[in-house]
Design a protein around this motif. Structure first.
Motif, PDB file in Angstrom:
ATOM      1  N   LEU A 136       3.809  -3.665  10.870  1.00 14.04           N
ATOM      2  CA  LEU A 136       3.887  -3.791   9.415  1.00 14.04           C
ATOM      3  C   LEU A 136       4.375  -5.189   9.096  1.00 14.04           C
ATOM      4  O   LEU A 136       5.446  -5.604   9.549  1.00 14.04           O
ATOM      5  CB  LEU A 136       4.840  -2.744   8.835  1.00 14.04           C
ATOM      6  N   VAL A 137       3.589  -5.912   8.293  1.00 16.63           N
ATOM      7  CA  VAL A 137       3.832  -7.338   8.079  1.00 16.63           C
ATOM      8  C   VAL A 137       4.052  -7.625   6.595  1.00 16.63           C
ATOM      9  O   VAL A 137       3.343  -7.090   5.732  1.00 16.63           O
ATOM     10  CB  VAL A 137       2.634  -8.170   8.598  1.00 16.63           C
ATOM     11  N   GLY A 138       5.030  -8.504   6.308  1.00 12.29           N
ATOM     12  CA  GLY A 138       5.281  -8.917   4.929  1.00 12.29           C
ATOM     13  C   GLY A 138       5.874  -7.788   4.110  1.00 12.29           C
ATOM     14  O   GLY A 138       6.670  -6.980   4.601  1.00 12.29           O
ATOM     15  N   LYS A 139       5.491  -7.722   2.854  1.00  9.16           N
ATOM     16  CA  LYS A 139       6.042  -6.704   1.961  1.00  9.16           C
ATOM     17  C   LYS A 139       5.724  -5.287   2.447  1.00  9.16           C
ATOM     18  O   LYS A 139       6.443  -4.334   2.106  1.00  9.16           O
ATOM     19  CB  LYS A 139       5.479  -6.909   0.549  1.00  9.16           C
ATOM     20  N   MET A 140       4.683  -5.141   3.244  1.00  7.50           N
ATOM     21  CA  MET A 140       4.328  -3.820   3.767  1.00  7.50           C
ATOM     22  C   MET A 140       5.509  -3.174   4.475  1.00  7.50           C
ATOM     23  O   MET A 140       5.751  -1.966   4.341  1.00  7.50           O
ATOM     24  CB  MET A 140       3.138  -3.946   4.722  1.00  7.50           C
ATOM     25  N   GLN A 141       6.289  -3.956   5.223  1.00  8.25           N
ATOM     26  CA  GLN A 141       7.405  -3.371   5.949  1.00  8.25           C
ATOM     27  C   GLN A 141       8.585  -3.077   5.032  1.00  8.25           C
ATOM     28  O   GLN A 141       9.498  -2.337   5.408  1.00  8.25           O
ATOM     29  CB  GLN A 141       7.806  -4.280   7.129  1.00  8.25           C
ATOM     30  N   ASP A 142       8.594  -3.626   3.822  1.00 10.34           N
ATOM     31  CA  ASP A 142       9.635  -3.297   2.846  1.00 10.34           C
ATOM     32  C   ASP A 142       9.415  -1.921   2.229  1.00 10.34           C
ATOM     33  O   ASP A 142      10.373  -1.214   1.911  1.00 10.34           O
ATOM     34  CB  ASP A 142       9.652  -4.316   1.692  1.00 10.34           C
TER      35      ASP A 142
END
Length: 406
Positions: free
Chosen positions: A249-255
């Motif tokens: 999960l990269v960038g805002k996706m992992q938030d």
């Protein structure tokens, strides 16, 4: 079989207001984020988007029409309003639930009692500017950066309390309210007093921490979004992990997506996000790479079409590298989570359909039509990876898989 699905979301890159906007979001009627950015910045250069087939969706005079490489269509939003958290969870296969809308003041006493029952010290230090202060450190109040009554923030100075403890407080709040989201967040180099001094009252009556003013984003920022009615067990990433696949999960996706066991690469800068996608394409052998470019959404909030266009151009400049790295059994799906038209006259998200592009080296492009929900992305990815039990969505894999190249 080492199949991979690469999901790339350009946050807020909508392609036209939804029909129901006239009834529920009249301020969004006329919105078309992608088209209006193209109108405002006619010099924009996005050749790879054009080659994939974006103009089959936009039909914009500023773009070239190539013999397109990707299957194309649009997705409707099933979630109410236009929300990044709900949109991303819908993308990952959750069927949106209708949440309760209310300012925090309406739930303050219930939350206070719940926290005190768990042993926390809770006070209301400023009755004329009411918020909850937990253990003299953590502030619970409205999120004043989003739509009215949707989100409560649990804000903390992380030099004085661990994020795990902040998360426990947030989970206690989550148990006692039915609003769309509770966000547990915090940063370092923030004193408790400065955090309290950053509490403001918005024109519509919401009271909460002005997060940028509080400096929580500056150093050591940590965040966890706790959604209403969201079960990760039936989302694409968790299903993939449980099947023995890899997930990044990269960038805002992992938030905004919770997945125990996923590799997480936080980041806001667009170039960093795209570089991380390329890195994961070298490291993930089979499974899911899901990334979100957030700076497009930030440009929408700033009502800055030039910045928005530039961020799309940066993504486009990396797409040839992504396509080159794709293996014969990779599936690339690109879309968005809602709109944020920088020219519409307000700085909030806009209720828009999203573009949908799906590329596979072995398949001929087809028209995917107008999809009922963003969850069709997860349903298709799960279908491709032979995963069962996705909660929501209809796979469009049968439409494209039958069009194999000779």
């Amino acid at each position: 079989m080492n199949r991979r699905v690469i999901i790339l979301i350009l946050d807020s890159l909508g392609v036209g207001f939804m029909e129901d906007a006239k009834d529920y979001h009249p301020q969004d009627v006329g919105a078309n984020t992608f088209a209006h950015v193209l109108d405002a910045v006619p010099s924009i250069t996005i050749p790879t988007f054009e080659q994939l087939g974006i103009n089959k969706i936009l039909n914009h005079p500023n773009l070239k029409n190539y013999e397109h490489m990707a299957s194309y269509g649009v997705c409707n939003l099933m979630h109410h309003g236009a929300d990044s958290f709900e949109g991303h969870n819908e993308i990952m296969g959750t069927k949106p639930k209708k949440a309760y809308l209310a300012p925090f003041i309406e739930n303050m006493e219930k939350v206070k009692q719940g926290l005190e029952k768990e042993g926390y010290r809770v006070s209301i230090p400023k009755p004329d500017l009411p918020y909850l202060l937990v253990n003299d450190l953590v502030i619970i109040a409205d999120n004043i950066e989003t739509d009215y009554g949707q989100i409560y923030n649990v804000s903390a100075p992380l030099d004085y309390i661990t994020f795990n403890e902040v998360l426990k407080i947030g989970q206690c709040v989550r148990e006692h309210v039915k609003v769309n989201r509770v966000i547990a967040l915090g940063g370092e180099n923030v004193t408790p007093q400065h955090l309290q001094n950053s509490v403001e009252k918005r024109a519509d009556g919401l009271i909460g921490v002005n997060s940028p003013k509080s400096n929580v984003y500056q150093k050591g920022y940590q965040v966890r979004h706790l959604g209403f009615g969201i079960n990760p067990e039936h989302q694409l990433p968790t299903l993939a992990i449980k099947a023995g696949l890899q997930v990044a999960l990269v960038g805002k996706m992992q938030d905004v997506i919770y997945c125990e066991g996923a590799k997480k690469s936080p980041g806001v800068d667009t170039e960093q996000v795209m570089q991380d996608v390329l890195t994961e394409m070298d490291e993930i052998e089979k499974g899911v790479i899901a990334a979100t470019v957030q700076e497009t959404d930030l440009a929408g909030h700033a009502q800055n079409p030039e910045r928005y266009a530039n961020r799309i151009e940066v993504v486009d400049s990396y797409l040839p590298k992504v396509l080159t790295k794709m293996r014969a059994d990779d599936l690339l799906i690109m879309s968005a989570d809602h709109g944020n038209d920088p020219t519409i006259g307000h700085n909030q998200h806009t209720r828009e359909k999203t573009y949908l592009l799906a590329y596979h080296k072995q398949w001929k492009p087809v028209h995917l039509g107008e999809r009922e929900t963003l969850s069709d992305i997860a349903a298709t990815a799960a279908d491709y990876l032979k995963l069962a039990n996705i909660e929501n969505g209809t796979s469009f894999l049968p439409l494209i898989e039958q069009q194999r190249k000779e």
